[in-house]
Design a protein around this motif. Structure first.
Motif, short mmCIF file in Angstrom:
data_model
loop_
_atom_site.label_atom_id
_atom_site.label_comp_id
_atom_site.label_asym_id
_atom_site.label_seq_id
_atom_site.Cartn_x
_atom_site.Cartn_y
_atom_site.Cartn_z
N THR A 104 0.87 -1.18 0.00
CA THR A 104 0.00 0.00 0.00
C THR A 104 0.90 1.23 0.00
OG1 THR A 104 -1.63 -1.25 1.26
CG2 THR A 104 -1.89 1.13 1.22
N THR A 105 0.65 2.12 -0.95
CA THR A 105 1.54 3.27 -1.14
C THR A 105 0.73 4.56 -1.08
OG1 THR A 105 3.06 1.95 -2.44
CG2 THR A 105 3.18 4.33 -2.76
N VAL A 106 1.23 5.49 -0.30
CA VAL A 106 0.59 6.82 -0.18
C VAL A 106 1.56 7.85 -0.77
CG1 VAL A 106 -0.36 8.53 1.41
CG2 VAL A 106 -0.57 6.09 1.93
N VAL A 107 1.07 8.71 -1.66
CA VAL A 107 1.92 9.76 -2.23
C VAL A 107 1.27 11.12 -2.00
CG1 VAL A 107 2.98 8.29 -4.00
CG2 VAL A 107 0.88 9.53 -4.53
N GLN A 108 2.11 12.14 -1.84
CA GLN A 108 1.60 13.51 -1.76
C GLN A 108 2.69 14.49 -2.17
OE1 GLN A 108 1.42 12.96 2.92
NE2 GLN A 108 0.66 14.98 2.34
N HIS A 109 2.27 15.66 -2.60
CA HIS A 109 3.24 16.69 -2.95
C HIS A 109 4.05 17.05 -1.70
CE1 HIS A 109 1.77 17.43 -6.98
NE2 HIS A 109 0.53 17.37 -6.50
N ALA A 110 5.32 17.43 -1.90
CA ALA A 110 6.18 17.73 -0.75
C ALA A 110 7.24 18.73 -1.19
CB ALA A 110 6.83 16.45 -0.25
N GLU A 111 7.97 19.28 -0.20
CA GLU A 111 9.03 20.24 -0.54
C GLU A 111 10.20 19.55 -1.19
OE1 GLU A 111 9.88 23.24 2.37
OE2 GLU A 111 7.95 23.98 1.57
N ARG A 112 10.42 18.29 -0.82
CA ARG A 112 11.51 17.52 -1.45
C ARG A 112 11.09 16.06 -1.50
NH1 ARG A 112 14.53 15.02 2.56
NH2 ARG A 112 13.79 15.62 4.62
N ASP A 113 11.78 15.32 -2.36
CA ASP A 113 11.48 13.88 -2.49
C ASP A 113 11.86 13.15 -1.21
OD1 ASP A 113 10.68 14.15 -5.13
OD2 ASP A 113 12.65 13.66 -5.95
N THR A 114 10.95 12.34 -0.69
CA THR A 114 11.29 11.49 0.46
C THR A 114 10.61 10.14 0.28
OG1 THR A 114 9.40 12.32 1.71
CG2 THR A 114 11.54 13.32 2.21
N LEU A 115 11.25 9.11 0.80
CA LEU A 115 10.67 7.77 0.75
C LEU A 115 10.74 7.14 2.13
CD1 LEU A 115 9.63 5.19 -0.73
CD2 LEU A 115 12.03 4.58 -1.09
N THR A 116 9.61 6.64 2.60
CA THR A 116 9.65 5.75 3.76
C THR A 116 9.09 4.40 3.35
OG1 THR A 116 7.53 6.52 4.57
CG2 THR A 116 9.43 7.57 5.52
N LEU A 117 9.79 3.35 3.76
CA LEU A 117 9.39 1.97 3.46
C LEU A 117 9.11 1.28 4.77
CD1 LEU A 117 11.73 0.18 0.86
CD2 LEU A 117 9.24 0.43 0.80
N ASN A 118 7.95 0.77 4.94
CA ASN A 118 7.57 0.13 6.21
C ASN A 118 7.93 1.02 7.40
OD1 ASN A 118 6.64 -2.13 4.80
ND2 ASN A 118 8.68 -3.03 4.77
N ASP A 119 7.56 2.31 7.30
CA ASP A 119 7.71 3.30 8.37
C ASP A 119 9.15 3.75 8.65
OD1 ASP A 119 5.05 3.67 8.92
OD2 ASP A 119 4.95 1.94 10.27
N ALA A 120 10.12 3.35 7.84
CA ALA A 120 11.50 3.80 8.08
C ALA A 120 12.03 4.49 6.82
CB ALA A 120 12.39 2.59 8.42
N PRO A 121 12.86 5.55 6.99
CA PRO A 121 13.44 6.20 5.81
C PRO A 121 14.26 5.18 5.01
CG PRO A 121 13.97 7.41 7.83
CD PRO A 121 13.33 6.12 8.25
N ALA A 122 14.20 5.28 3.68
CA ALA A 122 14.88 4.27 2.85
C ALA A 122 15.70 4.95 1.76
CB ALA A 122 13.83 3.33 2.24
N PRO A 123 16.86 5.56 2.17
CA PRO A 123 17.64 6.33 1.20
C PRO A 123 18.19 5.50 0.04
CG PRO A 123 18.77 6.19 3.34
CD PRO A 123 17.42 5.58 3.51
#
Ligand code: PMV
Length: 325
Positions: A50-69
């Motif tokens: 399940t993926t949620v997207v929204q506009h933001a000031e910069r690109d960010t990704l969290t995978l299973n609630d943790a940042p995923a650089p």
């Protein structure tokens, strides 16, 4: 694209992984991620991204609630290429099953992401185009846009794109898949690297390509006739050939664990006893057992008591990717 940049607007999309019965392994075009062979797969219910997207000031990704650089760079490069001129986006994605363990989390991940971003930006692509876009992120993701049983054909001419056909709906033939989880760590060599290694070093790669179309047609015919035995024969042949090919790469790609072999052997034994079962494996040690819905409970019971099987997950056939909100 829409110029609606409202940062409070969230789009949620869900997609299921799929399991290939006729396998894809090898690319003809690594830039566009075009597979060298077709494939045929089952889209699974129960397991989901399940993926949620929204506009933001910069690109960010969290995978299973943790940042995923690490995953973020692949994902946002994909979005730059497929939605050119896009704004910055925050992506939050969750899998309800182990990530990167040969359970096709990239398939459901890219399918859900593509659908969600298309809706966020108002691009308005149809399902077939969304499948092609998702497939350019992860080859198997194209199939997760559709439910039931899905066939992927390679381009007819150079420069052309892949073609997807849903050959049966989920309700047409009640197949079920039981995933025997034998290890839940991430895989050793990812599929992109593994495929290129195989293409460049395996002496059997040409033979793999040469015989592939016949497998695809046999499997398609078996689905059309709902002939489980015929489907079982081609499913086992395709996955065994793919792993023989992987073993013939240099260095060899060995995804099996001892427990994988135990499960495969037991499934072959059950089939010998007349049970409607066959199995397949991907770029990881888990074994996926295909059976008929009426037999799924007893097959799961057999498999979960095997040594080395940590858990099992049962999944009937599911629907294609869908927007939830
Ligand atoms: O989606 P990719 O590019 O990671 O490829 C996955 C390939 C296999 O899962 C091993 C086989 C298949 O057809 O799904």
């Amino acid at each position: 694209m829409t110029d609606q940049n409202d940062s409070t607007r969230r789009i949620t999309a869900k997609a299921h992984p799929n399991i290939a019965l006729v396998k894809y392994w090898g690319k003809v075009d690594t830039e566009r991620n075009i597979p060298a062979t077709g494939s045929l797969s089952l889209t699974l219910d129960t397991l989901a991204t399940t993926t949620v997207v929204q506009h933001a000031e910069r690109d960010t990704l969290t995978l299973n609630d943790a940042p995923a650089p690490r995953e973020a760079s692949r994902l946002f490069t994909f979005l730059d290429r497929t939605f050119p001129g896009r704004p910055s986006i925050a992506v939050a994605s969750e899998n309800n099953f182990p990530t990167a363990a040969g359970l096709a989390s990239s398939a459901s991940g890219f399918a859900a992401l593509t659908l969600a971003v298309d809706a966020l930006l108002g691009t308005g692509h149809d399902t077939h185009r969304l499948a092609q876009i998702a497939g350019s992120g992860s080859g198997s993701a194209a199939r997760s846009l559709y439910g039931g049983i899905v066939r992927l054909d390679t381009p007819q001419a150079s420069g052309d794109d892949i073609h997807l056909t849903q050959i049966a709906e989920a309700a047409d033939w009640p197949l079920e898949v039981i995933v025997a989880v034998v290890n839940d760590g991430p895989k050793a060599v990812g599929s992109t690297e593994g495929m290129e290694r195989t293409r460049l070093t395996s002496p059997y790669y040409g033979a793999w390509l040469e015989h592939h179309a016949a497998d695809l047609d046999r499997a398609t015919e078996a689905v059309g006739k709902k002939d489980f035995d015929a489907l079982a024969v081609v499913t086992e042949h395709s996955f065994m050939k793919m792993h023989a090919l992987m073993l013939s790469a240099q260095p060899a790609l060995l995804y099996w664990l001892p427990a994988s072999l135990e499960v495969v052997r037991h499934v072959q034994h059950l089939r010998g006893q007349g049970w409607p079962v066959c199995c397949t494996m991907d770029a990881g040690p888990q074994v996926k057992i295909v059976t008929l819905a009426d037999d799924a409970v007893r097959v799961q019971f057999e498999v979960e008591s095997l040594p080395g099987v940590r858990s099992t997950i049962r999944a009937p056939l599911g629907q294609g990717a869908e927007r939830l909100a």
